[in-house]
Design an enzyme around this catalytic site. Sequence first.
Site, short mmCIF file in Angstrom:
data_model
loop_
_atom_site.label_atom_id
_atom_site.label_comp_id
_atom_site.label_asym_id
_atom_site.label_seq_id
_atom_site.Cartn_x
_atom_site.Cartn_y
_atom_site.Cartn_z
N GLY A 95 31.89 10.28 28.97
CA GLY A 95 32.04 9.14 29.20
C GLY A 95 32.58 7.82 29.34
O GLY A 95 32.24 6.72 29.44
N ARG A 152 34.45 9.35 35.86
CA ARG A 152 34.57 11.42 35.91
C ARG A 152 32.70 11.30 36.39
O ARG A 152 33.21 11.97 36.90
CB ARG A 152 34.86 12.20 34.59
N GLY A 179 34.04 16.42 28.32
CA GLY A 179 34.40 15.24 27.44
C GLY A 179 35.65 15.37 27.47
O GLY A 179 36.16 16.81 27.82
N MET A 237 34.60 12.02 20.25
CA MET A 237 33.24 10.68 19.50
C MET A 237 32.52 10.91 19.16
O MET A 237 31.59 9.16 19.23
CB MET A 237 34.39 9.58 19.78
N ASP A 240 45.29 15.81 23.85
CA ASP A 240 46.18 15.33 22.75
C ASP A 240 46.28 16.39 21.61
O ASP A 240 45.24 17.14 21.89
CB ASP A 240 46.12 14.13 23.08
#
EC number: 2.4.2.1
Length: 241
Positions: free
Chosen positions: A20, A24, A89, A181, A205
């Site tokens: 995403g 990265r 991701g 997402m 998280d």
Amino acid sequence: MTPHNEAQVGDYAPTVLLSGDPLRSEWIAETFLEKARCVNRIRGALGYTGSYRGMPVSVQTTGIGIPSLSIYVHELLETYGAKALFRVGTCGGLQDHVRIREVVISQAAGTDSCADGRTFGDFRFAPSPDFSLLGMAADHAKGSGLAHHVGPTASSDVFYHSAGDERFRPLRSHGVLAVDMETSGFYTLAARFGARALSICMVVDNIFTHDAIAESERQAVFRPMVELALATASKAFRLEQ
């Protein structure tokens, strides 16, 4: 070329890693690929092509969410001939045992997105990954001692929701491991085009324990996830030779 990608046909390898975040993508190309070259810079959605242990491989930035990812994945499949795609991701854990710095391999992905409209009529499509890629990734993760989980995930179109984190409780009570997402839309497009797909995400998280890694740590913890994707892609590539 497409409206969103300046690459020429042939610039992308059949195997593509999807990130995403453009930073990265750049890091993956610089860290893991040999002779990587940038093939797309439009809108900052960086794309690279190089090789990994003799296997041609590309990396493409997809942005955040199903609508953005769908543009790039659709074009990779329809215009550029990609055959096997791996999402690398981030996700948020929904179960207490799904801890930060662990990897989630998505076995199926539900969603609250309406991106597909009435494509499936009265049915709710249940998108899933390529079974052989899933098995190879799970076996490699287990054999290498990587802390990982395999199971259902969910994809949400909304990051800041008025209902807050309580909206995830029904998913949690049904054993859903994590939320991102993109994965549901990714798997749906792969099914539509008959491509192989696998989503591997790093837990950054946990929605319910409130543990989270520091923003400065995020790039550093991605290595095991990318190594798992490349190892799986490499094994699949060798089996096809």
